[in-house]
Design a protein around this motif. Structure first.
Motif, PDB file in Angstrom:
ATOM      1  N   VAL A 136       0.832  -1.204   0.000  1.00  0.00           N
ATOM      2  CA  VAL A 136       0.000   0.000   0.000  1.00  0.00           C
ATOM      3  C   VAL A 136       0.864   1.251   0.000  1.00  0.00           C
ATOM      4  CG1 VAL A 136      -1.807   1.254   1.250  1.00  0.00           C
ATOM      5  CG2 VAL A 136      -1.812  -1.250   1.206  1.00  0.00           C
ATOM      6  N   GLY A 137       0.465   2.218  -0.827  1.00  0.00           N
ATOM      7  CA  GLY A 137       1.217   3.456  -0.938  1.00  0.00           C
ATOM      8  C   GLY A 137       0.984   4.400   0.231  1.00  0.00           C
ATOM      9  N   TYR A 138       1.639   5.552   0.177  1.00  0.00           N
ATOM     10  CA  TYR A 138       1.510   6.526   1.262  1.00  0.00           C
ATOM     11  C   TYR A 138       1.767   7.935   0.743  1.00  0.00           C
ATOM     12  CZ  TYR A 138       6.644   5.971   1.374  1.00  0.00           C
ATOM     13  OH  TYR A 138       7.985   5.910   1.040  1.00  0.00           O
ATOM     14  N   PHE A 139       1.290   8.902   1.522  1.00  0.00           N
ATOM     15  CA  PHE A 139       1.520  10.325   1.273  1.00  0.00           C
ATOM     16  C   PHE A 139       1.855  10.952   2.618  1.00  0.00           C
ATOM     17  CE2 PHE A 139       0.470  14.777   0.763  1.00  0.00           C
ATOM     18  CZ  PHE A 139       0.884  15.076  -0.524  1.00  0.00           C
ATOM     19  N   VAL A 140       3.083  11.450   2.760  1.00  0.00           N
ATOM     20  CA  VAL A 140       3.578  11.944   4.043  1.00  0.00           C
ATOM     21  C   VAL A 140       4.151  13.343   3.855  1.00  0.00           C
ATOM     22  CG1 VAL A 140       5.186  11.528   5.938  1.00  0.00           C
ATOM     23  CG2 VAL A 140       4.106   9.599   4.797  1.00  0.00           C
ATOM     24  N   ASN A 141       3.922  14.204   4.847  1.00  0.00           N
ATOM     25  CA  ASN A 141       4.433  15.573   4.815  1.00  0.00           C
ATOM     26  C   ASN A 141       5.422  15.814   5.948  1.00  0.00           C
ATOM     27  OD1 ASN A 141       1.331  15.786   3.846  1.00  0.00           O
ATOM     28  ND2 ASN A 141       2.601  17.243   2.730  1.00  0.00           N
ATOM     29  N   ASP A 142       6.446  16.610   5.662  1.00  0.00           N
ATOM     30  CA  ASP A 142       7.427  17.029   6.662  1.00  0.00           C
ATOM     31  C   ASP A 142       7.531  18.552   6.639  1.00  0.00           C
ATOM     32  OD1 ASP A 142       8.074  14.328   7.198  1.00  0.00           O
ATOM     33  OD2 ASP A 142       9.469  14.306   5.515  1.00  0.00           O
ATOM     34  N   LEU A 143       7.825  19.122   7.808  1.00  0.00           N
ATOM     35  CA  LEU A 143       7.910  20.574   7.947  1.00  0.00           C
ATOM     36  C   LEU A 143       9.212  20.957   8.632  1.00  0.00           C
ATOM     37  CD1 LEU A 143       6.465  23.409   7.804  1.00  0.00           C
ATOM     38  CD2 LEU A 143       5.632  22.906  10.123  1.00  0.00           C
ATOM     39  N   VAL A 144       9.879  21.990   8.099  1.00  0.00           N
ATOM     40  CA  VAL A 144      11.092  22.540   8.706  1.00  0.00           C
ATOM     41  C   VAL A 144      10.918  24.043   8.861  1.00  0.00           C
ATOM     42  CG1 VAL A 144      13.572  22.906   8.461  1.00  0.00           C
ATOM     43  CG2 VAL A 144      12.568  20.745   7.729  1.00  0.00           C
ATOM     44  N   LEU A 145      11.178  24.561  10.062  1.00  0.00           N
ATOM     45  CA  LEU A 145      11.125  25.999  10.328  1.00  0.00           C
ATOM     46  C   LEU A 145      12.415  26.419  11.012  1.00  0.00           C
ATOM     47  CD1 LEU A 145       7.482  26.256  11.761  1.00  0.00           C
ATOM     48  CD2 LEU A 145       8.238  26.932   9.470  1.00  0.00           C
ATOM     49  N   ASN A 146      13.026  27.512  10.530  1.00  0.00           N
ATOM     50  CA  ASN A 146      14.284  27.989  11.103  1.00  0.00           C
ATOM     51  C   ASN A 146      14.275  29.508  11.196  1.00  0.00           C
ATOM     52  OD1 ASN A 146      15.698  25.430  11.269  1.00  0.00           O
ATOM     53  ND2 ASN A 146      15.887  25.519   9.036  1.00  0.00           N
ATOM     54  N   TYR A 147      15.037  29.997  12.144  1.00  0.00           N
ATOM     55  CA  TYR A 147      15.364  31.421  12.207  1.00  0.00           C
ATOM     56  C   TYR A 147      16.886  31.499  12.252  1.00  0.00           C
ATOM     57  CZ  TYR A 147      15.744  36.275  13.727  1.00  0.00           C
ATOM     58  OH  TYR A 147      16.070  37.606  13.804  1.00  0.00           O
ATOM     59  N   THR A 148      17.482  32.022  11.192  1.00  0.00           N
ATOM     60  CA  THR A 148      18.922  31.975  11.011  1.00  0.00           C
ATOM     61  C   THR A 148      19.517  33.368  11.050  1.00  0.00           C
ATOM     62  OG1 THR A 148      18.630  30.044   9.576  1.00  0.00           O
ATOM     63  CG2 THR A 148      20.782  31.105   9.547  1.00  0.00           C
ATOM     64  N   GLN A 149      20.537  33.526  11.867  1.00  0.00           N
ATOM     65  CA  GLN A 149      21.298  34.757  11.965  1.00  0.00           C
ATOM     66  C   GLN A 149      22.786  34.419  11.804  1.00  0.00           C
ATOM     67  OE1 GLN A 149      20.010  38.063  12.333  1.00  0.00           O
ATOM     68  NE2 GLN A 149      18.197  36.872  11.716  1.00  0.00           N
ATOM     69  N   PRO A 150      23.631  35.415  11.567  1.00  0.00           N
ATOM     70  CA  PRO A 150      25.057  35.115  11.340  1.00  0.00           C
ATOM     71  C   PRO A 150      25.720  34.312  12.454  1.00  0.00           C
ATOM     72  CG  PRO A 150      24.575  37.373  10.705  1.00  0.00           C
ATOM     73  CD  PRO A 150      23.340  36.853  11.357  1.00  0.00           C
ATOM     74  N   LYS A 151      25.249  34.473  13.691  1.00  0.00           N
ATOM     75  CA  LYS A 151      25.920  33.826  14.821  1.00  0.00           C
ATOM     76  C   LYS A 151      25.163  32.629  15.390  1.00  0.00           C
ATOM     77  CE  LYS A 151      29.482  36.570  14.971  1.00  0.00           C
ATOM     78  NZ  LYS A 151      30.841  36.052  14.638  1.00  0.00           N
ATOM     79  N   TYR A 152      23.887  32.456  14.991  1.00  0.00           N
ATOM     80  CA  TYR A 152      23.123  31.351  15.567  1.00  0.00           C
ATOM     81  C   TYR A 152      21.935  31.010  14.671  1.00  0.00           C
ATOM     82  CZ  TYR A 152      19.678  34.834  17.040  1.00  0.00           C
ATOM     83  OH  TYR A 152      18.747  35.834  17.049  1.00  0.00           O
ATOM     84  N   GLU A 153      21.345  29.845  14.964  1.00  0.00           N
ATOM     85  CA  GLU A 153      20.123  29.412  14.291  1.00  0.00           C
ATOM     86  C   GLU A 153      19.295  28.595  15.272  1.00  0.00           C
ATOM     87  OE1 GLU A 153      19.555  27.684  10.007  1.00  0.00           O
ATOM     88  OE2 GLU A 153      19.772  25.960  11.363  1.00  0.00           O
ATOM     89  N   VAL A 154      17.996  28.814  15.285  1.00  0.00           N
ATOM     90  CA  VAL A 154      17.071  27.972  16.041  1.00  0.00           C
ATOM     91  C   VAL A 154      16.050  27.429  15.049  1.00  0.00           C
ATOM     92  CG1 VAL A 154      17.374  29.137  18.249  1.00  0.00           C
ATOM     93  CG2 VAL A 154      15.650  29.974  16.645  1.00  0.00           C
ATOM     94  N   GLY A 155      15.615  26.203  15.287  1.00  0.00           N
ATOM     95  CA  GLY A 155      14.719  25.613  14.309  1.00  0.00           C
ATOM     96  C   GLY A 155      13.912  24.462  14.854  1.00  0.00           C
ATOM     97  N   LEU A 156      12.948  24.044  14.059  1.00  0.00           N
ATOM     98  CA  LEU A 156      12.057  22.941  14.405  1.00  0.00           C
ATOM     99  C   LEU A 156      11.816  22.097  13.162  1.00  0.00           C
ATOM    100  CD1 LEU A 156      10.077  21.621  16.499  1.00  0.00           C
ATOM    101  CD2 LEU A 156       8.301  23.125  15.526  1.00  0.00           C
TER     102      LEU A 156
END
Length: 794
Positions: A726-746
């Motif tokens: 059986v086939g499937y359809f799956v979604n993934d999500l990436v969220l980031n806030y990127t600055q020159p010195k750091y990055e936070v993400g989910l």
């Protein structure tokens, strides 16, 4: 030979120029016409004529050819694959492995445009560029408008791979393989086992029909305890990957064994522009720490020296009811430096250690009857331990006239210990059917190649010749019937395996004009197998002792590229590839059908109808000859006949505005076994319809993210299609806030928390005390899984 080497002038030697331009002080032999009353005037005219002749020839020498090198302004290392365009005339060259480019005839007043994905476009005149042959290009946010469709590139997927790595990045080890359009993976034995790979209507198992490389080291393991061509890429730290190059089909003379559906090369960065520390944590007791640091300073960088190290540790209990206790440790270090005027040395070392428990494959019937939960386990002892240590040395030498000589030596120490139970109590109704597959291997290898560009009249001729040698020495390759992991019930296979393979190839590319390019290649491969059987009870062989066999194959390739416009390339590729077989098959069959030949054809196009839209589409055909297969899970030798596949691929990349990137891939494959009757000739687990895609958002403020999907349609689970995967359809999500010195993400996997089956197989199983059942057994795909991270750059 009529070929004019790179950089060779069209005029005579320096001595001959002196003869032409010199004027004798004596006039004893001068003809009488020059001894008239206007003698001084005539002499002056003659001198001016000779000076003009000399200056025009010198000017021609200066403008007859142009060569240079492109480097990254941040890391100071050469950049491969940069498009250099000379206008007017639209002449194009692509930088080689040392960042070099060359034009035979440029004329005066030309403009040079340097374009590379992820770099600012650079424009210069030929006069300006002559003064500075080393050209630094500056990294910038990737723009689809920077992609150049060039007939000089022998890889129609070059533009796609460059865009995808730059825009999407690689967030985990599975994404490493998913970068190839149309390639799907499935995990069915815990996070430490190599993924099952699907591409172009093939169930490639764990690598049987696809060749994978990391910095030139083969990832695939031949005559592996679990599966021929087993390819565990988890020793690659995703953040170290700078680029990925791939080709579908068997059209590259450089590629040999296992190159049936295609080949993928992962290239780690030669240098990093900054240090990184990253911490991840999320659901199911999942966490990961990563560090990447430069080991040399700015002074070393200015002297073309780079050395960095990267390491990661990951732990997860995963989403199964039975915790995986998955652990993985990786370490990687790379030195890349210019050690002399003409030599670049690259040294890498890496090590991987991983251990895990696995929930394994669960029969659908057991779940439907409520005997086990959807994410449950029937044998909690499944899982394994594996390790791999690599040492890699590469020397790139620039010879006269910008020819390149590459030499590579590599070594791997590999261990594997896997415990599985696919049928539960089908065979042994008392102890169960648990098996143990184990091996320890030393892998030695050498790759050497010579690259030359020259001219045959006005035809640019590129020659690439090379040799490959590989020696796999495996001690005590074992298949045993066990219980509770380590208690031996009975041995099934035990022996030492030695496989030596050597290949040689030549590839000639003829660029006849700015429109038409032809590439023709020929490859020869020789294999030697030795299996030392240590088990008298092995019924597939004729007793204990050493079995030796050998085999060889010739693989021709031919590729046509037509540059219809500066925005459109059309290509036709024809080629023969092959996969080798397990040494135990060779021993059992006396060497019969040891190499399975594959014939492939692609007709496709790459084009940009507008500057912000890139499309690649192809129709293809594949034929695989009959072969013997070693069933690693049962220790048996099975026969399968000829197969035929055909289909189409469609990939599109669209960037309507600078901060929005849309990508989509659609793939179709129709495959059948040719020697079976209609209706019973389906190829089990072969993908039919598949698609991937997503939207990526990149803002100047630092907010960025992507929403992606994966779709795999229903497909036959057995030969008569009475069972369906059986086939499937799956979604993934990436969220980031990127600055020159750091990055936070989910990162969120399976955003909508759908129930899906990642790997599926037709399997006859028996639960304890019950009757056998033939049906689909599967490993469930991930639940909704959120993972947060924070990174620091310095």
């Amino acid at each position: 030979m009529l070929t004019q080497k790179l950089g060779s002038p069209r005029i005579g030697s320096q001595c001959e120029l002196k003869k032409i331009c010199s004027v004798s002080n004596t006039d004893k032999a001068r003809p009488k016409i020059f001894q008239t009353g206007s003698r001084a005037s005539v002499q002056l005219k003659l001198l001016l004529i000779l000076l003009l002749l000399c200056s025009s020839q010198l000017l021609f020498a200066q403008q007859s050819s142009l060569s240079g090198k492109i480097i990254d302004s941040a890391t100071r290392v050469p950049v491969n694959g940069v498009t250099v365009t000379l206008t007017p005339g639209n002449h194009v060259d692509i930088t080689d492995g040392n960042g070099n480019f060359y034009f035979k005839s440029i004329g005066a007043g030309r403009t040079i445009t340097i374009s590379a994905v992820g770099y600012k476009k650079r424009i210069s005149t030929t006069a300006d560029f002559q003064k500075n042959k080393v050209f630094a290009i500056v990294p910038q946010q990737t723009q689809l408008s920077d992609v150049v469709i060039s007939g000089n590139s022998a890889n129609p997927y070059k533009a796609l791979s460059e865009m995808d790595v730059k825009m999407r990045g690689v967030s985990n080890s599975q994404e490493v393989l998913r970068m190839v359009p149309g390639l799907f993976i499935g995990q069915h034995q815990g996070g430490g086992k190599a993924e099952q790979i699907f591409l172009r209507g093939f169930d490639n198992d764990h690598g049987t029909d696809i060749a994978l490389y990391a910095d030139g080291i083969p990832i695939n393991m031949v005559s592996h305890a679990h599966a021929q061509g087993y390819a565990d890429s988890h020793f690659i730290i995703p953040e170290t990957i700078e680029s990925t190059s791939y080709k579908k089909g068997s059209y590259d003379a450089e590629k040999g064994d296992l190159d049936v559906t295609g080949a993928v090369d992962f290239h780690t960065a030669n240098a990093i522009s900054q240090n990184t520390v990253k911490v991840e944590g999320g659901q199911f007791n999942t966490y990961r720490v990563l560090a990447m640091v430069n080991l040399l300073g700015e002074k070393a960088k200015a002297n073309n020296q780079s050395w960095y190290a990267a390491s990661e540790y990951r732990y997860s209990d995963s989403y199964f009811d039975n915790p995986q206790h998955f652990k993985r440790f990786n370490f990687f270090t790379k030195y890349h430096g210019k050690i002399s005027a003409n030599n670049w040395l690259t040294l890498t070392a890496s090590t991987l250690y991983s251990s895990w428990f696995a929930s394994g494959q669960i029969p659908e019937s057991a779940i439907n009857e409520g005997k086990v939960a959807y994410y449950g386990a029937l044998d909690p002892n499944e899982g394994g331990v594996t390790s791999r240590t690599n040492i890699n040395a590469q020397l790139l030498t620039t010879l006269g006239e910008h020819d390149l000589l590459k030499n590579q030596l590599y070594y791997s120490r590999y261990k594997f210990d896997l415990h599985s139970n696919f049928t539960f109590f089908l065979v042994d109704t008392v102890n169960g059917d648990e098996i143990r597959q184990r091996e320890a291997r030393n892998l030695y290898g050498y790759n050497g190649s010579y690259f030359h560009e020259g001219y045959l009249g006005d035809v640019k001729v590129t020659t690439d010749v090379g040799i490959n040698a590989r020696l796999d020495v495996t001690d005590n390759s074992e298949l045993s019937h066990t219980v509770n992991r380590y208690t031996l019930v009975s041995p099934i296979k035990l022996g030492d395996i030695t496989v030596f393979s050597a290949g040689a190839y030549i590839s000639e590319t003829f660029k006849f004009n700015s429109k038409f390019t032809l590439n023709a290649g020929l490859r020869f491969d020789q294999f030697y197998y030795k299996y030392n059987n240590k088990l008298a009870s092995d019924t597939t062989l004729r007793g204990v002792g050493v079995y030796k066999e050998n085999n060889n194959i010739i693989s021709p390739k031919i590729n046509f590229y037509y540059q219809a416009t500066d925005k459109t390339q059309v290509y036709l590729s024809l080629g023969k590839g092959f996969n080798s077989n397990d040494a135990r098959v060779m021993a059992a069959t006396g060497g019969a059908e040891g190499l399975a030949a594959a014939y492939n054809a692609d007709l496709g196009t790459v084009f940009k109808p507008v500057k912000s839209l890139l499309i690649n589409t192809a129709i293809w055909y594949g034929y695989l000859s009959k072969e013997f297969v070693y069933g690693g899970d049962g220790g048996t030798v099975d026969f399968s006949g000829r197969t035929q596949r055909m289909g189409f691929d469609l990939s599109a990349r669209y960037q309507p505005v600078s901060f929005l990137f849309i990508d989509a891939d659609l793939n179709y494959a129709h495959g059948r076994a040719l020697d079976d009757p209609s209706g019973q000739n389906y190829i089990p687990l072969a993908p039919v319809w598949s698609s991937t895609g997503g939207i990526t958002y990149l803002s100047k403020s630092g907010f960025n993210g992507s929403l992606r999907y994966r779709y795999l349609g229903d497909r036959p689970a057995n030969e008569d299609y009475s069972l369906t995967a059986v086939g499937y359809f799956v979604n993934d999500l990436v969220l980031n806030y990127t600055q020159p010195k750091y990055e936070v993400g989910l990162t969120i996997n399976n955003l909508f928390n759908v129930k899906w089956k990642e790997s599926q197989f037709e399997t006859e199983t028996r639960l304890k005390g019950e009757s056998p059942v033939d049906g689909v057994a599967f490993t469930p795909g991930t639940k909704f899984a959120a993972l947060a991270h924070v990174s620091f750059f310095f």
